[in-house]
Design a protein around this motif. Structure first.
Motif, PDB file in Angstrom:
ATOM      1  N   VAL A 239       0.866  -1.177   0.000  1.00 15.26           N
ATOM      2  CA  VAL A 239       0.000   0.000   0.000  1.00 15.26           C
ATOM      3  C   VAL A 239       0.901   1.225   0.000  1.00 15.26           C
ATOM      4  CG1 VAL A 239      -1.667   1.335   1.346  1.00 15.26           C
ATOM      5  CG2 VAL A 239      -1.875  -1.153   1.249  1.00 15.26           C
ATOM      6  N   LEU A 240       0.607   2.171  -0.875  1.00 12.84           N
ATOM      7  CA  LEU A 240       1.306   3.457  -0.854  1.00 12.84           C
ATOM      8  C   LEU A 240       0.350   4.489  -0.273  1.00 12.84           C
ATOM      9  CD1 LEU A 240       3.140   3.748  -4.293  1.00 12.84           C
ATOM     10  CD2 LEU A 240       4.092   3.142  -2.078  1.00 12.84           C
ATOM     11  N   ASP A 241       0.754   5.102   0.830  1.00 11.53           N
ATOM     12  CA  ASP A 241      -0.019   6.188   1.424  1.00 11.53           C
ATOM     13  C   ASP A 241       0.563   7.491   0.901  1.00 11.53           C
ATOM     14  OD1 ASP A 241      -1.234   8.137   2.969  1.00 11.53           O
ATOM     15  OD2 ASP A 241      -1.062   7.000   4.831  1.00 11.53           O
ATOM     16  N   LEU A 242      -0.241   8.196   0.114  1.00 11.74           N
ATOM     17  CA  LEU A 242       0.235   9.399  -0.572  1.00 11.74           C
ATOM     18  C   LEU A 242      -0.245  10.689   0.084  1.00 11.74           C
ATOM     19  CD1 LEU A 242      -0.481   8.066  -4.165  1.00 11.74           C
ATOM     20  CD2 LEU A 242       1.685   7.992  -2.922  1.00 11.74           C
ATOM     21  N   ARG A 243      -0.704  10.597   1.308  1.00 15.43           N
ATOM     22  CA  ARG A 243      -1.278  11.750   2.005  1.00 15.43           C
ATOM     23  C   ARG A 243      -0.367  12.976   1.989  1.00 15.43           C
ATOM     24  NH1 ARG A 243      -5.171  11.681   5.879  1.00 15.43           N
ATOM     25  NH2 ARG A 243      -4.768   9.485   6.238  1.00 15.43           N
ATOM     26  N   GLU A 244       0.923  12.778   2.139  1.00 18.71           N
ATOM     27  CA  GLU A 244       1.857  13.897   2.256  1.00 18.71           C
ATOM     28  C   GLU A 244       2.575  14.249   0.951  1.00 18.71           C
ATOM     29  OE1 GLU A 244       2.110  15.756   4.988  1.00 18.71           O
ATOM     30  OE2 GLU A 244       0.611  14.496   5.967  1.00 18.71           O
ATOM     31  N   VAL A 245       2.174  13.625  -0.157  1.00 20.47           N
ATOM     32  CA  VAL A 245       2.792  13.953  -1.446  1.00 20.47           C
ATOM     33  C   VAL A 245       2.254  15.308  -1.906  1.00 20.47           C
ATOM     34  CG1 VAL A 245       2.963  13.318  -3.886  1.00 20.47           C
ATOM     35  CG2 VAL A 245       3.212  11.570  -2.121  1.00 20.47           C
ATOM     36  N   ARG A 246       3.148  16.222  -2.146  1.00 19.94           N
ATOM     37  CA  ARG A 246       2.760  17.585  -2.527  1.00 19.94           C
ATOM     38  C   ARG A 246       2.960  17.873  -4.006  1.00 19.94           C
ATOM     39  NH1 ARG A 246      -0.121  17.194   1.130  1.00 19.94           N
ATOM     40  NH2 ARG A 246       0.472  17.669   3.245  1.00 19.94           N
ATOM     41  N   LEU A 247       3.892  17.164  -4.643  1.00 17.75           N
ATOM     42  CA  LEU A 247       4.200  17.415  -6.043  1.00 17.75           C
ATOM     43  C   LEU A 247       4.602  16.099  -6.698  1.00 17.75           C
ATOM     44  CD1 LEU A 247       4.661  19.593  -8.246  1.00 17.75           C
ATOM     45  CD2 LEU A 247       7.029  19.675  -7.488  1.00 17.75           C
ATOM     46  N   ALA A 248       4.041  15.836  -7.881  1.00 13.87           N
ATOM     47  CA  ALA A 248       4.398  14.635  -8.629  1.00 13.87           C
ATOM     48  C   ALA A 248       4.604  15.019 -10.086  1.00 13.87           C
ATOM     49  CB  ALA A 248       3.289  13.588  -8.510  1.00 13.87           C
ATOM     50  N   ASP A 249       5.636  14.442 -10.699  1.00 19.02           N
ATOM     51  CA  ASP A 249       5.856  14.716 -12.120  1.00 19.02           C
ATOM     52  C   ASP A 249       5.235  13.591 -12.955  1.00 19.02           C
ATOM     53  OD1 ASP A 249       7.669  12.585 -12.101  1.00 19.02           O
ATOM     54  OD2 ASP A 249       9.436  13.837 -12.424  1.00 19.02           O
ATOM     55  N   ARG A 250       5.351  13.704 -14.260  1.00 14.37           N
ATOM     56  CA  ARG A 250       4.739  12.729 -15.172  1.00 14.37           C
ATOM     57  C   ARG A 250       5.234  11.309 -14.897  1.00 14.37           C
ATOM     58  NH1 ARG A 250       1.975  12.848 -19.858  1.00 14.37           N
ATOM     59  NH2 ARG A 250       2.278  15.074 -20.113  1.00 14.37           N
ATOM     60  N   ASP A 251       6.537  11.144 -14.660  1.00 16.65           N
ATOM     61  CA  ASP A 251       7.079   9.812 -14.386  1.00 16.65           C
ATOM     62  C   ASP A 251       6.429   9.214 -13.141  1.00 16.65           C
ATOM     63  OD1 ASP A 251       8.915   9.667 -16.552  1.00 16.65           O
ATOM     64  OD2 ASP A 251      10.342  10.886 -15.424  1.00 16.65           O
ATOM     65  N   ALA A 252       6.230  10.032 -12.129  1.00 16.63           N
ATOM     66  CA  ALA A 252       5.611   9.557 -10.892  1.00 16.63           C
ATOM     67  C   ALA A 252       4.168   9.151 -11.126  1.00 16.63           C
ATOM     68  CB  ALA A 252       5.691  10.638  -9.810  1.00 16.63           C
ATOM     69  N   VAL A 253       3.435   9.960 -11.876  1.00 14.65           N
ATOM     70  CA  VAL A 253       2.031   9.655 -12.161  1.00 14.65           C
ATOM     71  C   VAL A 253       1.916   8.369 -12.983  1.00 14.65           C
ATOM     72  CG1 VAL A 253      -0.024  10.476 -13.381  1.00 14.65           C
ATOM     73  CG2 VAL A 253       1.252  12.026 -11.908  1.00 14.65           C
ATOM     74  N   THR A 254       2.766   8.212 -13.963  1.00 18.32           N
ATOM     75  CA  THR A 254       2.765   6.992 -14.774  1.00 18.32           C
ATOM     76  C   THR A 254       3.093   5.782 -13.905  1.00 18.32           C
ATOM     77  OG1 THR A 254       3.400   8.223 -16.740  1.00 18.32           O
ATOM     78  CG2 THR A 254       3.822   5.849 -16.770  1.00 18.32           C
TER      79      THR A 254
END
Length: 82
Positions: free
Chosen positions: A34-49
């Motif tokens: 499980v990835l908890d992304l609660r504190e992720v503030r910025l994601a680039d295209r590679d991260a979204v993919t």
């Protein structure tokens, strides 16, 4: 760890560099992560993919920021139409 499931809490920025590090960690069955992304503030295209692909492979994403979820959906639709 929750009942045999590994939980990773991510925070800050997710870029191609972090994606490479995460790929190296995730050697296991994605259905047990499980990835908890609660504190992720910025994601680039590679991260979204990467997140989209992880979810497609059975990984659970918790607390995914709305903009990341929307971007993942747009990329999925774009990929389906190619």
């Amino acid at each position: 760890m929750r009942q045999g499931i590994l939980v990773f809490a991510l925070s800050g920025r997710m870029t191609a560099e972090e994606v490479a590090d995460l790929k190296a960690l995730f050697d296991a069955d994605y259905r047990k992560i499980v990835l908890d992304l609660r504190e992720v503030r910025l994601a680039d295209r590679d991260a979204v993919t990467f997140l989209r692909d992880c979810e497609a492979d059975g990984m659970k994403l918790e607390n995914c920021p709305a903009y990341v979820r929307e971007w993942m959906e747009r990329e999925k639709i774009k990929g389906d139409s190619i």
